[in-house]
Write an enzyme that holds these catalytic residues in place. Structure first.
Site, PDB file in Angstrom:
ATOM      1  N   VAL A 471       0.469   4.783   8.229  1.00 50.77           N
ATOM      2  CA  VAL A 471      -0.045   5.778   7.279  1.00 50.77           C
ATOM      3  C   VAL A 471      -1.427   6.274   7.699  1.00 50.77           C
ATOM      4  CG1 VAL A 471      -0.744   6.202   4.887  1.00 50.77           C
ATOM      5  CG2 VAL A 471       1.300   4.840   5.366  1.00 50.77           C
ATOM      6  N   ALA A 500     -11.509   1.410  10.334  1.00 49.21           N
ATOM      7  CA  ALA A 500     -11.430  -0.039  10.534  1.00 49.21           C
ATOM      8  C   ALA A 500      -9.979  -0.488  10.481  1.00 49.21           C
ATOM      9  CB  ALA A 500     -12.234  -0.763   9.457  1.00 49.21           C
ATOM     10  N   THR A 551      -4.259   0.275   3.785  1.00 52.01           N
ATOM     11  CA  THR A 551      -3.786  -1.072   4.101  1.00 52.01           C
ATOM     12  C   THR A 551      -2.901  -1.567   2.961  1.00 52.01           C
ATOM     13  OG1 THR A 551      -5.512  -2.357   2.964  1.00 52.01           O
ATOM     14  CG2 THR A 551      -6.068  -1.460   5.132  1.00 52.01           C
ATOM     15  N   LYS A 575      -1.241  -0.504  -3.415  1.00 53.86           N
ATOM     16  CA  LYS A 575      -0.881  -0.647  -4.827  1.00 53.86           C
ATOM     17  C   LYS A 575      -1.490  -1.873  -5.505  1.00 53.86           C
ATOM     18  CE  LYS A 575       3.450  -0.156  -3.499  1.00 53.86           C
ATOM     19  NZ  LYS A 575       3.416   0.700  -2.307  1.00 53.86           N
ATOM     20  N   GLU A 602      -2.621   8.375  -6.260  1.00 47.91           N
ATOM     21  CA  GLU A 602      -1.376   9.113  -6.438  1.00 47.91           C
ATOM     22  C   GLU A 602      -0.252   8.560  -5.572  1.00 47.91           C
ATOM     23  OE1 GLU A 602       1.132  10.904  -7.946  1.00 47.91           O
ATOM     24  OE2 GLU A 602      -0.420  12.403  -8.381  1.00 47.91           O
ATOM     25  N   GLY A 660      10.655   3.207   8.947  1.00 50.15           N
ATOM     26  CA  GLY A 660       9.334   3.227   8.330  1.00 50.15           C
ATOM     27  C   GLY A 660       9.366   3.322   6.824  1.00 50.15           C
ATOM     28  N   GLU A 663       8.708  -2.015   3.694  1.00 51.59           N
ATOM     29  CA  GLU A 663       7.479  -2.746   3.981  1.00 51.59           C
ATOM     30  C   GLU A 663       7.703  -3.593   5.240  1.00 51.59           C
ATOM     31  OE1 GLU A 663       4.637  -2.654   2.334  1.00 51.59           O
ATOM     32  OE2 GLU A 663       5.249  -1.416   0.642  1.00 51.59           O
ATOM     33  N   LYS A 678       4.872  -0.404  -9.054  1.00 51.18           N
ATOM     34  CA  LYS A 678       4.844   1.034  -9.332  1.00 51.18           C
ATOM     35  C   LYS A 678       5.073   1.316 -10.815  1.00 51.18           C
ATOM     36  CE  LYS A 678       6.457   2.337  -4.708  1.00 51.18           C
ATOM     37  NZ  LYS A 678       7.570   2.903  -3.907  1.00 51.18           N
ATOM     38  N   GLY A 792       7.841   7.046   3.527  1.00 50.52           N
ATOM     39  CA  GLY A 792       7.570   7.551   4.869  1.00 50.52           C
ATOM     40  C   GLY A 792       6.087   7.717   5.101  1.00 50.52           C
TER      41      GLY A 792
END
Length: 811
Positions: A471, A500, A551, A575, A602, A660, A663, A678, A792
């Site tokens: 990501v 980082a 991350t 999350k 979001e 992808g 997890e 979520k 994705g």
């Protein structure tokens, strides 16, 4: 006719003198050229004389360096042997005089102000002599003969009546080029050498321009003109092409070192334009200063600052209603030779604060304690104190007059940046708002104000990115592709100032190149840890900061509260924080609200789908969310859409991971943990106090698969293939499909596998798409539906990017 002043850097090298000669040669009308000492020479003279007064033999070494510099300059700029010989004799004579004076100071180990004034006068006398020798038919004048001063409060003040008369008499007739040493003068009765203060060569030029009533005063220096702010602090500061005398004076008084502040008054008095130009770039327009107020659409023209500020405060209830207290304060300071550049007084009259240079702080307190000794003894004045380590900032512009909201915008900008104002002042003229802040926040304050008041060409967001994997990597690519468009179309500059991963950290407050920073991280990155990341980000103290978390790290999520408390906005695809225990979630939301920083997540639900923003728009407008029904796992949706007679359950899981969507440990998706997080986040944003343990779980594979190692899982999960193939066939016969549904009904939450038929909105959900139905008081009979890609790296990165851009309010 004009007066031209050239500063120390202009005449301090052979290259600079070449530029000066070229500029002067282009003049067709008579000119008076005022010249400063070679750059750094005045400081050298003060240093050498101080060493001599201390009996330090090393003064001779520094004196010889000074002598050699002038001799080498003469040899570099004059090629004719005879002319060079004559000039070197004249230079040597002056240097010998200087050397004898310094020797006398060394022998008696005493340096009076009178002697110091004589010593520093040699800088301008030497530079003027060199320049005069280079210009044919020029005439060298001695400014000590016509710039006359008198002593007031330990300072040399110009006697304008006498000075103007002497100048008028001296410059008749006027030669084509008159060369005048700046800075130096003499006492009007004793004729002892005096000077006009540091930067006084500008003042000499202005005095001459006013006395001779010239058409224009040109100040030639090594900068392009007045800047909107200090370019050493603000990279995108730019030249202000037009200023009024008032604006130029205000900027100069508050630290803009382009013009010596007293320079402006003589020109202003006779409405003589001042043109500031760059000797080394004469083609640049520079800054043109006149009496006119220039309307350019911006409320402020520039920002100036004084870093070495001390705030002196006189406080006591005995001051209330007592006439003459301020008179005594400023009279005592004046007698002590202390200059005050900002005053702030409480309307109750029990506190008066004023700003002075750090070097004057202790003396200010001493003279005031002496003046108010009786009141201090009687308790009428509680304390007289100096607060050091401060900086003063001034925003300047005549367009601020009668423009409402300037002060509100200024202090709102500072507040959002986490900068506390210690004292402030604004005069009735409304051309200057000044304030005092801790000096460590000066850079951040200047950048924030420059950005907020659109003095900057672009609005800037400074991004720290934690997590540069799938990501984060896509996000850097998107920033790199979109940077130019955002700058051109939206005047928004996204500057990546730090990245980082779990091992390394790379920072550059000037900005990293998104296209190459990953390679730089590998090659140049320092050791990284969550604590080190937090420390470095806070220490950087940059303006408009945004921390972006791509991350899945609990430790990184643990940094949010402190970052938000330092007014650093947080945008996260992680999350963990928003789904943690409700108290922690609430603290983060409240911290963001109090500081004005943004806490945006979001992409925690639905990747790039506008789910949370839509829900917030509903609730903020007064609607109430009653029910949520959603397929929030692109992974499980992909898996159950992929299972077929040819692709078993275990293979579909592996395909989801390779694509992808899953997890790194797909058990997080299969256990429903990710969906539960979520759902908790959505329920909270809908206004319900929900924790993860409140969610009813209906798992579709045995608990044993979630135990052991990840390798154990991949080895045993094929055992479930036959079970799901049997279920798949049955569903196919019934015309149904499996969907892992998350549901919230008035605060009651559950997740589980459901079979849906063709009439259900969830039936046709393809690939890894997500869907949510939102039932509200307004959207009751026909719920609102949001549907689209829900997993994705690319779409998640796009959602993160969208959150970042929303902080700039350009949507």
């Amino acid at each position: 006719m004009k007066v031209m002043k050239f500063g120390g850097t202009s005449v301090g090298s052979a290259k600079g003198i070449g530029k000066v000669l070229s500029i002067i040669e282009q003049e067709t009308e008579p000119v008076v050229v005022v010249v400063a000492a070679l750059d750094g020479v005045t400081d050298q003279l003060l240093h050498i004389s101080a060493l001599a007064a201390q009996g330090d033999y090393t003064y001779e070494t520094d004196y010889h360096r000074l002598m050699e510099r002038h001799i080498e300059l003469v040899e570099a700029v004059i090629s004719d042997p005879e002319q060079q010989k004559i000039l070197l004799q004249q230079i040597s004579a002056l240097l010998d005089e200087l050397g004898n004076i310094l020797k006398g100071v060394f022998l008696v180990q005493d340096l009076s102000q009178k002697t110091s004034d004589i010593i520093v006068s040699y800088g301008e006398r030497l530079s003027a002599l060199i320049l005069a020798a280079l210009i044919p038919n020029s005439q060298l004048y001695d400014s000590r003969k016509f710039i006359k001063t008198e002593k007031q409060f330990k300072k040399h003040i110009v006697d304008f009546e006498l000075t103007n008369r002497l100048i008028a008499e001296t410059f008749v007739p006027l030669p084509q080029v008159a060369i005048v040493p700046g800075f130096i003068a003499s006492h009007k009765t004793t004729n002892e050498v005096s000077n006009l203060g540091r930067g006084g060569s500008d003042y000499t030029a202005a005095i001459l321009a006013a006395a001779l009533k010239t058409n224009i005063l040109e100040i030639w220096t090594d900068v392009d003109g007045f800047m909107t702010a200090d370019p050493k602090i603000i990279n995108n500061a730019y030249v202000i092409e037009e200023l009024s005398y008032v604006e130029a004076m205000e900027l100069s008084n508050f630290g803009a070192k382009v013009i010596y502040p007293p320079t402006i008054f003589p020109a202003y008095h006779l409405n003589i334009p001042i043109h500031v130009k760059n000797t080394f770039h004469p083609e640049v327009p520079g800054t043109y200063i006149t009496k006119d107020r220039h309307i350019n659409g911006k409320s402020i023209k520039g920002i100036s600052s004084i870093n070495d500020t001390s705030l002196i405060t006189v406080q006591g209830l005995g001051m209330v209603g007592v006439i003459g207290v301020n008179y005594r304060i400023f009279k005592a300071l004046s007698q002590g030779g202390i200059s005050v550049f900002m005053v702030s007084q409480a309307s109750s009259e029990n506190t008066t604060s004023f700003a002075v240079r750090d070097s004057d702080a202790d003396l200010s307190v001493a003279v005031l304690r002496k003046e108010f000794q009786q009141e201090l003894n009687q308790g009428e004045i509680h304390e007289i104190k100096a607060e050091k380590g401060l900086a003063t900032v001034a925003i300047v512009g005549e367009n601020m007059k009668r423009t409402p909201g300037i002060a509100g915008k200024l202090f709102g900008t500072l507040g959002r940046s986490g900068i506390s104002v210690i004292a402030c002042a604004q005069g009735a003229s409304e051309t200057n708002i000044s304030f005092v802040i801790p000096s460590q926040y000066l850079r951040k304050a200047l950048n924030s104000i420059h950005d907020s008041f659109f003095l900057s060409e672009y609005q800037v967001l400074n991004i720290f990115l934690a997590g540069v994997g799938t990501v984060g990597g896509h996000l850097l690519e998107q920033i790199n592709r979109q940077q130019k468009t955002l700058m051109e179309q939206n005047r928004l500059k996204i500057s990546v100032v730090g990245i980082a991963n779990s091992r390394k950290l790379l920072l550059n407050r000037e900005g990293l190149n998104p296209a190459t920073c990953l390679q730089e991280l590998k090659e140049k990155g320092m050791e990284s840890s969550p604590a080190h990341i937090r420390e470095e980000i806070v220490k950087m103290n940059i303006f408009n900061p945004v921390f972006v978390d791509c991350t899945a790290s609990e430790a990184i999520a643990g940094l949010y509260e402190e970052l938000l408390s330092h007014n650093i906005s947080v945008v996260t695809a992680n999350k963990i924080a928003a789904s943690d225990v409700y108290e922690k979630y609430h603290i983060l939301k409240e911290t963001a609200r109090k500081t004005g920083a943004k806490f945006l997540f979001e992409t925690n639900v639905g990747a790039g789908l506008p789910i949370i923003n839509t829900m917030n728009a509903l609730t903020h407008s007064g609607d109430k969310i009653l029910r949520l029904q959603a397929v929030l796992t692109g992974t499980l949706n992909y898996i159950f859409n992929t299972i077929s007679e040819m692709i078993p359950f275990s293979e579909a899981i592996r395909m989801a991971k390779e694509a992808g969507f899953a997890e790194p440990d797909p058990r997080i998706d299969l256990s429903g943990t990710d969906v539960i997080r979520k759902l908790v986040i959505l329920s909270r944003e809908a206004g319900y106090n929900v924790n993860q343990e409140d969610v009813a779980k209906n798992l579709f594979i045995p608990v044993s698969y979630f135990q052991g190692s990840l390798d154990d899982f991949w080895r045993t999960i094929p055992d479930m293939d036959s079970v799901f193939e049997e279920k798949r066939k049955k569903l196919e016969e019934e015309g149904k499909k499996y969907r892992f549904v998350a549901e919230m009904n008035n605060g009651r939450c559950s997740v589980g596998l459901q079979a849906v038929d063709r009439s259900h909105p969830f039936y046709e959900l393809e690939g890894s798409n997500n869907i949510i139905m939102i039932t509200t008081e307004r959207y009751n009979e026909y719920p609102m539906i949001i549907k689209g890609y829900g997993a994705g790296a690319a779409v998640t990165a796009a959602g993160v990017f969208s959150d970042i851009i929303s902080i700039a309010n350009i949507r």
